[in-house]
Design a protein around this motif. Structure first.
Motif, PDB file in Angstrom:
ATOM      1  N   GLY A   1      -2.137 -37.424  -2.522  1.00  0.00           N
ATOM      2  CA  GLY A   1      -2.892 -38.830  -2.750  1.00  0.00           C
ATOM      3  C   GLY A   1      -2.587 -40.107  -2.629  1.00  0.00           C
ATOM      4  N   THR A   2      -1.444 -39.996  -1.819  1.00  0.00           N
ATOM      5  CA  THR A   2      -1.193 -41.127  -1.059  1.00  0.00           C
ATOM      6  C   THR A   2      -0.709 -40.719   0.333  1.00  0.00           C
ATOM      7  OG1 THR A   2      -0.030 -43.357  -1.519  1.00  0.00           O
ATOM      8  CG2 THR A   2       1.323 -40.834  -1.996  1.00  0.00           C
ATOM      9  N   VAL A   3      -0.601 -42.213   0.882  1.00  0.00           N
ATOM     10  CA  VAL A   3      -0.205 -41.992   1.951  1.00  0.00           C
ATOM     11  C   VAL A   3       1.043 -42.789   2.687  1.00  0.00           C
ATOM     12  CG1 VAL A   3      -2.492 -42.356   3.315  1.00  0.00           C
ATOM     13  CG2 VAL A   3      -0.786 -43.966   3.490  1.00  0.00           C
ATOM     14  N   THR A   4       1.223 -42.362   1.694  1.00  0.00           N
ATOM     15  CA  THR A   4       3.144 -42.236   1.399  1.00  0.00           C
ATOM     16  C   THR A   4       3.806 -41.639   0.702  1.00  0.00           C
ATOM     17  OG1 THR A   4       3.716 -44.392   0.080  1.00  0.00           O
ATOM     18  CG2 THR A   4       2.685 -45.279   1.635  1.00  0.00           C
ATOM     19  N   GLY A   5       5.227 -41.951   0.992  1.00  0.00           N
ATOM     20  CA  GLY A   5       6.464 -41.221   0.297  1.00  0.00           C
ATOM     21  C   GLY A   5       6.496 -39.978   0.934  1.00  0.00           C
ATOM     22  N   SER A   6       6.173 -39.927   1.540  1.00  0.00           N
ATOM     23  CA  SER A   6       6.051 -37.811   1.803  1.00  0.00           C
ATOM     24  C   SER A   6       7.462 -37.744   1.606  1.00  0.00           C
ATOM     25  CB  SER A   6       5.787 -38.157   3.275  1.00  0.00           C
ATOM     26  OG  SER A   6       3.918 -38.323   4.078  1.00  0.00           O
ATOM     27  N   LYS A   7       7.109 -36.379   0.873  1.00  0.00           N
ATOM     28  CA  LYS A   7       8.333 -35.209   0.731  1.00  0.00           C
ATOM     29  C   LYS A   7       8.062 -33.769  -0.213  1.00  0.00           C
ATOM     30  CE  LYS A   7      11.167 -39.350  -0.957  1.00  0.00           C
ATOM     31  NZ  LYS A   7       9.676 -39.794  -1.873  1.00  0.00           N
ATOM     32  N   THR A   8       8.731 -32.796   0.700  1.00  0.00           N
ATOM     33  CA  THR A   8       6.907 -31.752   0.678  1.00  0.00           C
ATOM     34  C   THR A   8       8.678 -30.935   0.152  1.00  0.00           C
ATOM     35  OG1 THR A   8       5.149 -31.703   1.659  1.00  0.00           O
ATOM     36  CG2 THR A   8       5.466 -30.131   1.322  1.00  0.00           C
ATOM     37  N   LEU A   9       8.638 -30.192  -0.757  1.00  0.00           N
ATOM     38  CA  LEU A   9       9.767 -29.233  -0.673  1.00  0.00           C
ATOM     39  C   LEU A   9       9.410 -27.987  -1.144  1.00  0.00           C
ATOM     40  CD1 LEU A   9      12.910 -29.191  -2.271  1.00  0.00           C
ATOM     41  CD2 LEU A   9      12.373 -29.042  -4.251  1.00  0.00           C
ATOM     42  N   ILE A  10      10.079 -26.915  -0.225  1.00  0.00           N
ATOM     43  CA  ILE A  10       9.748 -25.996  -0.490  1.00  0.00           C
ATOM     44  C   ILE A  10      11.103 -24.865  -1.092  1.00  0.00           C
ATOM     45  CG2 ILE A  10       9.931 -23.843   1.375  1.00  0.00           C
ATOM     46  CD1 ILE A  10       8.779 -27.080   2.641  1.00  0.00           C
ATOM     47  N   GLU A  11      11.265 -23.746  -1.714  1.00  0.00           N
ATOM     48  CA  GLU A  11      12.125 -23.489  -2.040  1.00  0.00           C
ATOM     49  C   GLU A  11      12.167 -21.749  -1.906  1.00  0.00           C
ATOM     50  OE1 GLU A  11      13.209 -25.030  -6.551  1.00  0.00           O
ATOM     51  OE2 GLU A  11      11.994 -25.645  -6.675  1.00  0.00           O
ATOM     52  N   SER A  12      12.850 -20.888  -1.391  1.00  0.00           N
ATOM     53  CA  SER A  12      12.979 -19.662  -1.073  1.00  0.00           C
ATOM     54  C   SER A  12      14.006 -19.127  -1.067  1.00  0.00           C
ATOM     55  CB  SER A  12      12.063 -19.745   0.525  1.00  0.00           C
ATOM     56  OG  SER A  12      12.060 -18.118   1.367  1.00  0.00           O
ATOM     57  N   ASN A  13      14.285 -18.124  -1.708  1.00  0.00           N
ATOM     58  CA  ASN A  13      15.759 -17.567  -2.085  1.00  0.00           C
ATOM     59  C   ASN A  13      16.846 -18.267  -2.060  1.00  0.00           C
ATOM     60  OD1 ASN A  13      13.646 -15.055  -1.542  1.00  0.00           O
ATOM     61  ND2 ASN A  13      13.524 -14.959   0.512  1.00  0.00           N
ATOM     62  N   GLY A  14      16.631 -19.045  -3.398  1.00  0.00           N
ATOM     63  CA  GLY A  14      18.429 -19.948  -3.494  1.00  0.00           C
ATOM     64  C   GLY A  14      18.004 -20.971  -2.111  1.00  0.00           C
ATOM     65  N   VAL A  15      17.407 -21.217  -1.403  1.00  0.00           N
ATOM     66  CA  VAL A  15      17.229 -22.555  -0.272  1.00  0.00           C
ATOM     67  C   VAL A  15      17.219 -23.396  -0.143  1.00  0.00           C
ATOM     68  CG1 VAL A  15      16.903 -22.791   2.377  1.00  0.00           C
ATOM     69  CG2 VAL A  15      18.334 -20.422   1.646  1.00  0.00           C
ATOM     70  N   ARG A  16      16.812 -24.974  -0.769  1.00  0.00           N
ATOM     71  CA  ARG A  16      15.810 -25.629  -0.734  1.00  0.00           C
ATOM     72  C   ARG A  16      15.195 -26.299   0.808  1.00  0.00           C
ATOM     73  NH1 ARG A  16      17.825 -27.042  -6.900  1.00  0.00           N
ATOM     74  NH2 ARG A  16      15.796 -25.878  -7.548  1.00  0.00           N
ATOM     75  N   ILE A  17      13.920 -26.215   1.020  1.00  0.00           N
ATOM     76  CA  ILE A  17      14.150 -27.539   2.262  1.00  0.00           C
ATOM     77  C   ILE A  17      13.103 -28.444   1.433  1.00  0.00           C
ATOM     78  CG2 ILE A  17      13.464 -27.462   4.593  1.00  0.00           C
ATOM     79  CD1 ILE A  17      14.102 -24.009   4.519  1.00  0.00           C
ATOM     80  N   LEU A  18      13.168 -29.710   2.213  1.00  0.00           N
ATOM     81  CA  LEU A  18      12.556 -30.780   2.280  1.00  0.00           C
ATOM     82  C   LEU A  18      11.992 -31.275   3.804  1.00  0.00           C
ATOM     83  CD1 LEU A  18      11.687 -32.385  -0.201  1.00  0.00           C
ATOM     84  CD2 LEU A  18      13.700 -34.105   0.167  1.00  0.00           C
ATOM     85  N   ILE A  19      10.487 -31.217   3.944  1.00  0.00           N
ATOM     86  CA  ILE A  19       9.680 -31.490   4.850  1.00  0.00           C
ATOM     87  C   ILE A  19       9.626 -32.874   4.689  1.00  0.00           C
ATOM     88  CG2 ILE A  19       7.688 -31.662   6.338  1.00  0.00           C
ATOM     89  CD1 ILE A  19       9.591 -28.632   6.073  1.00  0.00           C
ATOM     90  N   ASP A  20      10.328 -33.630   4.946  1.00  0.00           N
ATOM     91  CA  ASP A  20       9.186 -35.550   5.612  1.00  0.00           C
ATOM     92  C   ASP A  20      10.786 -35.537   4.086  1.00  0.00           C
ATOM     93  OD1 ASP A  20       8.955 -35.966   7.898  1.00  0.00           O
ATOM     94  OD2 ASP A  20       7.445 -35.793   7.584  1.00  0.00           O
ATOM     95  N   CYS A  21      10.532 -37.779   3.823  1.00  0.00           N
ATOM     96  CA  CYS A  21      11.960 -37.611   2.724  1.00  0.00           C
ATOM     97  C   CYS A  21      11.929 -39.047   2.718  1.00  0.00           C
ATOM     98  CB  CYS A  21      13.559 -38.029   3.212  1.00  0.00           C
ATOM     99  SG  CYS A  21      14.729 -37.684   1.615  1.00  0.00           S
ATOM    100  N   GLY A  22      10.292 -39.645   2.430  1.00  0.00           N
ATOM    101  CA  GLY A  22       9.543 -40.870   3.242  1.00  0.00           C
ATOM    102  C   GLY A  22       9.666 -41.601   1.697  1.00  0.00           C
ATOM    103  N   LEU A  23       9.658 -43.621   1.753  1.00  0.00           N
ATOM    104  CA  LEU A  23       9.584 -44.224   0.820  1.00  0.00           C
ATOM    105  C   LEU A  23       8.413 -44.181   0.126  1.00  0.00           C
ATOM    106  CD1 LEU A  23      12.015 -46.813   0.752  1.00  0.00           C
ATOM    107  CD2 LEU A  23      11.035 -47.623   1.384  1.00  0.00           C
ATOM    108  N   PHE A  24       7.706 -44.694  -0.709  1.00  0.00           N
ATOM    109  CA  PHE A  24       6.782 -44.607  -1.373  1.00  0.00           C
ATOM    110  C   PHE A  24       5.963 -46.477  -0.888  1.00  0.00           C
ATOM    111  CE2 PHE A  24       7.564 -41.766  -4.332  1.00  0.00           C
ATOM    112  CZ  PHE A  24       5.998 -40.530  -3.666  1.00  0.00           C
TER     113      PHE A  24
END
Length: 451
Positions: free
Chosen positions: A10-33
């Motif tokens: 809903g915005t072009v800033t603050g990009s962060k997508t969290l994936i949780e799989s079998n006890g592993v957590r991966i963050l795609i990007d870690c952006g500022l709003f």
């Protein structure tokens, strides 16, 4: 598997997508709003999971809206690895140090001039905190499989956009998740065209320009016309420049125009200390862009490259006609504000906007015809001529985004449209559904889904 859209929805800033799989957590990007205050305030909010519980961060590229929250992630306990390409690591280090420095300076100024409601104002993070992220970076090569965990791997592919930018395919639980990052243009003056995915079970596609087509105009002619008109009036031209790639593109185009004797012999000033260092990154990573080292050197010689702030103040006081490229590109901070303080109220000044302007930024307000803008707690009347060159965007437009999907061999189970304001994202959703018949949705900020 769970996906959480922490930012960039809903915005072009603050990009962060969290994936949780079998006890592993991966963050795609870690952006500022960035932009409107309600978004900026999210930078102070905790993540929905503890940073210490995140195992990996995969960076698509080094723009602030994709990497700028890393110092907070590390400061709050993240001890994992941050994967990215070599140019992205180099760019990110510059971006984070600059961001920390600017936030320290703005907090100090707010305390000195008493325009913040916070007593005292504190920076979101400091340059030292930014530097604490650097040991966690791991450089990868594009087009090579990167093993992350026992049954999880990733591959990076060139996305254009800026130097080092990549899309990421994540392999886990027998599924292929494709994250576009920011997609560049096929005909960019400096960057190579983005590589299109051929397979993906779930696709996460940016939608910045999901409702717009870039005009087929002669960008060099527009620059030539705007600069000549401004200089003939005895005015100064100010171009808010994104320090990474757009600034270098502008330098290249102006150098071409000067060689062709199409623009006048006035001072051409490149006032972004970070942008100066980005030039070194271009020289050291020639396989990532179209310029030779010789071209980089020659175009740089045309400009007075400013690093010391006292030089900025001296330039400001000299009212002779000149052309200035200064960061930041959305006028959210940086040296460009110093020039605006002195020149935005002069009718002979021309401001040329050349990149995407997020909602709530000063750049967006200027394009929308604002009569005044607020800087450092004061309002400044806008009398300058505000112009825009749309053809210099580093993002693919609607046609480019649709084309990026065109080589998928099998229909993905779902396409998620991220990194776009609501209207552009929804218009792109309609186009994707009509053209390809893909199941396409626009996720909400904070939404969690199960795959």
């Amino acid at each position: 598997m769970k996906i959480t859209f922490i930012g960039g929805a809903g915005t072009v800033t603050g990009s962060k997508t969290l994936i949780e799989s079998n006890g592993v957590r991966i963050l795609i990007d870690c952006g500022l709003f960035q932009g409107v205050k309600s978004l900026r305030e999210l930078n102070w909010e905790p993540l929905p999971v503890l940073p210490a519980s995140i195992d990996y961060v995969l960076l698509t590229h080094g723009h602030l809206d994709h990497c700028g929250w890393l110092p907070l992630l590390v400061g709050q306990g993240f001890k994992g690895k941050i994967y990215c390409t070599r140019p992205t690591k180099e760019v990110t280090k510059l971006i984070l140090l600059d961001s920390g420095k600017i936030q320290e300076e703005e907090a100090n100024r707010a305390n000195r001039e008493h325009y913040s409601k916070h007593k005292p104002a504190i920076p979101l993070y400091t340059a030292d905190q930014a530097e604490a992220t650097f040991p966690m970076f791991r450089v990868i090569k594009p087009n090579e499989i990167i093993p992350l965990d026992a049954e999880i791997s990733a591959i990076y592919r060139n996305a254009g956009h800026i130097i080092g930018a990549c899309s990421i395919t994540l392999f886990l639980e027998g599924k292929k998740l494709v994250f576009s990052g920011d997609i560049g243009r096929d005909n960019d003056p400096l960057m190579y065209p983005p590589v299109q995915p051929v397979e993906g079970d779930y696709v996460f596609l940016e939608s910045t320009y999901g409702n717009r087509l870039h005009p087929h105009t002669d960008v060099k002619l527009e620059l030539e016309t705007y600069i000549n008109n401004a200089i003939n009036k005895g005015g100064t031209v100010i171009i808010p420049g994104f320090a990474v790639e757009r600034a270098q593109t502008l330098m290249y185009l102006l150098w071409q125009l000067k060689k062709e004797q199409r623009i006048p012999d006035v001072p051409y000033i490149f006032d972004t200390p970070m942008g100066k260092r980005v030039l070194d990154i271009f020289t050291g990573n020639t396989s990532w862009h179209k310029l030779s080292i010789d071209e980089c050197t020659k175009m740089s010689k045309m400009f007075s490259i400013v690093s010391d702030y006292q030089e900025t103040l001296d330039i400001v006081e000299n009212m002779q006609p000149k052309v200035i490229i200064a960061a930041s590109g959305m006028v959210t901070g940086g040296r460009v504000l110093t020039y605006f303080e002195h020149y935005i109220g002069l009718p002979q000044t021309t401001v040329i906007i050349v990149g995407y302007q997020a909602e709530g930024t000063r750049g967006r307000k200027l394009l929308e015809g604002a009569n005044e803008i607020k800087m450092y707690g004061q309002y400044y009347t806008v009398k300058a001529n505000i112009l825009q060159i749309e053809g210099l965007s580093a993002h693919a437009d609607q046609a480019g985004l649709l084309n990026w999907l065109s080589l998928l061999q099998d229909k993905p189970k779902k396409v998620f449209l991220v990194h776009g304001e609501n209207q552009p994202a929804d218009e792109l959703r309609i186009k994707v559904t009509e053209r390809y018949g893909f199941d396409c949705t626009v996720p909400l900020m904070g939404q969690q889904i199960d795959l």
